[in-house]
Design a protein around this motif. Structure first.
Motif, PDB file in Angstrom:
ATOM      1  N   ARG A  47       0.593  -0.988   0.143  1.00  0.00           N
ATOM      2  CA  ARG A  47      -0.001   0.219  -0.324  1.00  0.00           C
ATOM      3  C   ARG A  47       1.139   1.636  -0.427  1.00  0.00           C
ATOM      4  NH1 ARG A  47      -2.905   2.484   5.104  1.00  0.00           N
ATOM      5  NH2 ARG A  47      -0.900   1.254   5.756  1.00  0.00           N
ATOM      6  N   TYR A  48       0.502   1.653  -0.687  1.00  0.00           N
ATOM      7  CA  TYR A  48       1.536   2.786  -1.335  1.00  0.00           C
ATOM      8  C   TYR A  48       0.955   4.452  -0.806  1.00  0.00           C
ATOM      9  CZ  TYR A  48       4.313   0.527  -3.883  1.00  0.00           C
ATOM     10  OH  TYR A  48       5.129  -0.130  -4.759  1.00  0.00           O
ATOM     11  N   GLY A  49       1.208   5.543  -0.198  1.00  0.00           N
ATOM     12  CA  GLY A  49       0.302   6.747  -0.181  1.00  0.00           C
ATOM     13  C   GLY A  49       1.223   7.837   0.302  1.00  0.00           C
ATOM     14  N   LEU A  50       1.090   9.416  -0.242  1.00  0.00           N
ATOM     15  CA  LEU A  50       1.876  10.436   0.881  1.00  0.00           C
ATOM     16  C   LEU A  50       1.046  10.447   1.549  1.00  0.00           C
ATOM     17  CD1 LEU A  50       1.092  13.058  -2.329  1.00  0.00           C
ATOM     18  CD2 LEU A  50       3.505  11.468  -1.963  1.00  0.00           C
ATOM     19  N   ALA A  51       2.603  11.066   2.898  1.00  0.00           N
ATOM     20  CA  ALA A  51       2.439  11.057   4.001  1.00  0.00           C
ATOM     21  C   ALA A  51       2.233  12.773   4.362  1.00  0.00           C
ATOM     22  CB  ALA A  51       3.020   9.807   4.911  1.00  0.00           C
ATOM     23  N   GLU A  52       1.760  13.000   5.631  1.00  0.00           N
ATOM     24  CA  GLU A  52       1.511  14.518   6.329  1.00  0.00           C
ATOM     25  C   GLU A  52       3.034  14.014   6.919  1.00  0.00           C
ATOM     26  OE1 GLU A  52       0.128  16.778   4.792  1.00  0.00           O
ATOM     27  OE2 GLU A  52      -1.314  15.960   4.362  1.00  0.00           O
ATOM     28  N   THR A  53       3.279  13.484   7.424  1.00  0.00           N
ATOM     29  CA  THR A  53       4.323  13.429   8.818  1.00  0.00           C
ATOM     30  C   THR A  53       4.695  11.673   8.905  1.00  0.00           C
ATOM     31  OG1 THR A  53       3.144  12.807  10.221  1.00  0.00           O
ATOM     32  CG2 THR A  53       2.802  15.154  10.518  1.00  0.00           C
ATOM     33  N   ILE A  54       5.949  12.144   9.710  1.00  0.00           N
ATOM     34  CA  ILE A  54       7.171  10.456   9.758  1.00  0.00           C
ATOM     35  C   ILE A  54       6.634  10.625  11.354  1.00  0.00           C
ATOM     36  CG2 ILE A  54       9.385   9.545  10.582  1.00  0.00           C
ATOM     37  CD1 ILE A  54       8.715  10.681   7.044  1.00  0.00           C
ATOM     38  N   GLU A  55       6.112   8.836  11.606  1.00  0.00           N
ATOM     39  CA  GLU A  55       5.828   8.670  12.880  1.00  0.00           C
ATOM     40  C   GLU A  55       6.707   8.517  13.291  1.00  0.00           C
ATOM     41  OE1 GLU A  55       2.485   8.801  13.342  1.00  0.00           O
ATOM     42  OE2 GLU A  55       1.920   9.785  11.825  1.00  0.00           O
ATOM     43  N   ALA A  56       6.659   7.810  15.062  1.00  0.00           N
ATOM     44  CA  ALA A  56       7.687   7.846  16.119  1.00  0.00           C
ATOM     45  C   ALA A  56       8.217   6.093  15.477  1.00  0.00           C
ATOM     46  CB  ALA A  56       7.464   7.730  17.316  1.00  0.00           C
ATOM     47  N   ASP A  57       7.510   5.417  15.095  1.00  0.00           N
ATOM     48  CA  ASP A  57       7.818   4.556  14.891  1.00  0.00           C
ATOM     49  C   ASP A  57       8.965   3.683  13.255  1.00  0.00           C
ATOM     50  OD1 ASP A  57       5.962   4.066  13.912  1.00  0.00           O
ATOM     51  OD2 ASP A  57       5.593   1.988  14.355  1.00  0.00           O
ATOM     52  N   ASP A  58       8.710   5.111  12.619  1.00  0.00           N
ATOM     53  CA  ASP A  58       9.077   4.938  10.902  1.00  0.00           C
ATOM     54  C   ASP A  58      10.318   4.530  10.954  1.00  0.00           C
ATOM     55  OD1 ASP A  58       6.376   4.655  10.330  1.00  0.00           O
ATOM     56  OD2 ASP A  58       6.806   6.696   9.595  1.00  0.00           O
ATOM     57  N   THR A  59      10.845   3.717   9.426  1.00  0.00           N
ATOM     58  CA  THR A  59      12.549   3.342   9.266  1.00  0.00           C
ATOM     59  C   THR A  59      12.479   4.790   8.204  1.00  0.00           C
ATOM     60  OG1 THR A  59      13.071   2.054  10.097  1.00  0.00           O
ATOM     61  CG2 THR A  59      13.936   1.931   8.528  1.00  0.00           C
ATOM     62  N   VAL A  60      13.195   5.683   7.946  1.00  0.00           N
ATOM     63  CA  VAL A  60      13.258   7.127   7.318  1.00  0.00           C
ATOM     64  C   VAL A  60      14.356   6.275   6.330  1.00  0.00           C
ATOM     65  CG1 VAL A  60      12.786   8.949   6.028  1.00  0.00           C
ATOM     66  CG2 VAL A  60      11.657   8.314   8.260  1.00  0.00           C
ATOM     67  N   SER A  61      13.968   6.384   4.628  1.00  0.00           N
ATOM     68  CA  SER A  61      15.233   6.799   3.693  1.00  0.00           C
ATOM     69  C   SER A  61      15.367   7.801   2.901  1.00  0.00           C
ATOM     70  CB  SER A  61      15.744   5.239   2.877  1.00  0.00           C
ATOM     71  OG  SER A  61      14.373   5.353   2.556  1.00  0.00           O
ATOM     72  N   GLU A  62      16.307   8.136   2.844  1.00  0.00           N
ATOM     73  CA  GLU A  62      16.115   9.874   0.900  1.00  0.00           C
ATOM     74  C   GLU A  62      16.488   9.297   0.331  1.00  0.00           C
ATOM     75  OE1 GLU A  62      15.863  13.432   3.928  1.00  0.00           O
ATOM     76  OE2 GLU A  62      16.801  14.375   1.934  1.00  0.00           O
ATOM     77  N   THR A  63      15.696   9.365  -0.811  1.00  0.00           N
ATOM     78  CA  THR A  63      16.578   9.852  -2.233  1.00  0.00           C
ATOM     79  C   THR A  63      16.478  11.471  -2.752  1.00  0.00           C
ATOM     80  OG1 THR A  63      16.201   7.391  -2.543  1.00  0.00           O
ATOM     81  CG2 THR A  63      16.861   8.620  -4.789  1.00  0.00           C
ATOM     82  N   ASP A  64      17.102  11.875  -3.597  1.00  0.00           N
ATOM     83  CA  ASP A  64      16.928  13.360  -3.607  1.00  0.00           C
ATOM     84  C   ASP A  64      16.293  14.170  -3.101  1.00  0.00           C
ATOM     85  OD1 ASP A  64      19.227  12.303  -5.895  1.00  0.00           O
ATOM     86  OD2 ASP A  64      17.472  11.690  -6.877  1.00  0.00           O
ATOM     87  N   GLY A  65      16.396  13.688  -1.524  1.00  0.00           N
ATOM     88  CA  GLY A  65      15.370  14.932  -0.936  1.00  0.00           C
ATOM     89  C   GLY A  65      13.731  14.261  -0.775  1.00  0.00           C
ATOM     90  N   VAL A  66      13.914  13.213  -1.257  1.00  0.00           N
ATOM     91  CA  VAL A  66      12.224  12.489  -0.863  1.00  0.00           C
ATOM     92  C   VAL A  66      12.554  11.569  -0.121  1.00  0.00           C
ATOM     93  CG1 VAL A  66      10.952  11.324  -2.079  1.00  0.00           C
ATOM     94  CG2 VAL A  66      11.388  13.107  -3.300  1.00  0.00           C
ATOM     95  N   SER A  74       5.350  -3.190   8.923  1.00  0.00           N
ATOM     96  CA  SER A  74       5.828  -3.924   7.864  1.00  0.00           C
ATOM     97  C   SER A  74       7.365  -3.890   7.004  1.00  0.00           C
ATOM     98  CB  SER A  74       5.198  -2.035   6.880  1.00  0.00           C
ATOM     99  OG  SER A  74       3.735  -2.653   6.999  1.00  0.00           O
ATOM    100  N   LEU A  75       8.066  -3.250   8.321  1.00  0.00           N
ATOM    101  CA  LEU A  75       9.997  -3.471   7.849  1.00  0.00           C
ATOM    102  C   LEU A  75      10.040  -4.985   7.529  1.00  0.00           C
ATOM    103  CD1 LEU A  75      12.125  -1.819   7.649  1.00  0.00           C
ATOM    104  CD2 LEU A  75      12.666  -2.066  10.072  1.00  0.00           C
ATOM    105  N   ASP A  76       9.564  -5.553   8.728  1.00  0.00           N
ATOM    106  CA  ASP A  76       9.693  -7.199   8.453  1.00  0.00           C
ATOM    107  C   ASP A  76       9.562  -7.929   7.590  1.00  0.00           C
ATOM    108  OD1 ASP A  76      11.187  -7.270  10.950  1.00  0.00           O
ATOM    109  OD2 ASP A  76       9.638  -7.797  11.644  1.00  0.00           O
ATOM    110  N   LEU A  77       8.281  -7.553   6.598  1.00  0.00           N
ATOM    111  CA  LEU A  77       8.176  -7.840   5.122  1.00  0.00           C
ATOM    112  C   LEU A  77       8.928  -7.497   3.745  1.00  0.00           C
ATOM    113  CD1 LEU A  77       4.601  -8.065   6.201  1.00  0.00           C
ATOM    114  CD2 LEU A  77       6.276 -10.014   5.784  1.00  0.00           C
ATOM    115  N   VAL A  78       9.165  -5.570   3.582  1.00  0.00           N
ATOM    116  CA  VAL A  78      10.224  -5.228   2.515  1.00  0.00           C
ATOM    117  C   VAL A  78      11.521  -4.779   3.292  1.00  0.00           C
ATOM    118  CG1 VAL A  78       7.983  -4.311   2.262  1.00  0.00           C
ATOM    119  CG2 VAL A  78       9.056  -2.951   3.609  1.00  0.00           C
ATOM    120  N   ALA A  79      11.878  -5.661   4.207  1.00  0.00           N
ATOM    121  CA  ALA A  79      13.784  -5.031   4.466  1.00  0.00           C
ATOM    122  C   ALA A  79      14.608  -5.730   3.863  1.00  0.00           C
ATOM    123  CB  ALA A  79      13.859  -5.833   5.473  1.00  0.00           C
ATOM    124  N   GLY A  80      15.266  -4.712   2.628  1.00  0.00           N
ATOM    125  CA  GLY A  80      16.556  -5.149   1.475  1.00  0.00           C
ATOM    126  C   GLY A  80      15.504  -4.260   0.505  1.00  0.00           C
TER     127      GLY A  80
END
Length: 113
Positions: A47-66, A74-80
């Motif tokens: 499931r994809y969607g634009l988020a308004e904010t980063i939540e406390a338990d989120d893992t965040v990566s950044e590419t070109d400012g995005v 969800s991270l356990d299922l999509v790691a890597g």
């Protein structure tokens, strides 16, 4: 919020450019949230969607400012994974390249581990 130098999930440059474009058109921050839900034809679906904010338990990566935000569950299922944006004669879509998936469906939106 967890941020790492070698992120567990990354955005390709083409996906980052598309998210930035969509966010700009909608007047929202350039943050894509990727989540996994039960369902779909293979057991789990993305499931994809634009988020308004980063939540406390989120893992965040950044590419070109995005930013790409993934919740802890969800991270356990999509790691890597790499989230890409592909355009072809059949259309254009976000696509997750998931090394954890042992099966997937033809549409590419669901998977099994």
């Amino acid at each position: 919020m967890t941020s790492t130098t070698s992120p567990a999930v990354t955005l390709s440059p083409s996906a980052a450019a598309r998210v930035a474009w969509i966010a700009q058109k909608q007047g929202k921050p350039a943050i894509l949230r990727l989540a996994v839900e039960g369902g779909g034809c293979s057991g789990f679906q993305y499931r994809y969607g634009l988020a308004e904010t980063i939540e406390a338990d989120d893992t965040v990566s950044e590419t070109d400012g995005v930013k790409l935000a993934v919740d802890a569950v969800s991270l356990d299922l999509v790691a890597g994974c790499v989230v890409d944006y592909v355009e072809s004669l059949g259309g254009a879509a976000f696509k997750v390249e998931n090394p954890n998936a042992v099966a997937g469906c033809g549409c590419g939106s669901s998977f099994a581990v």
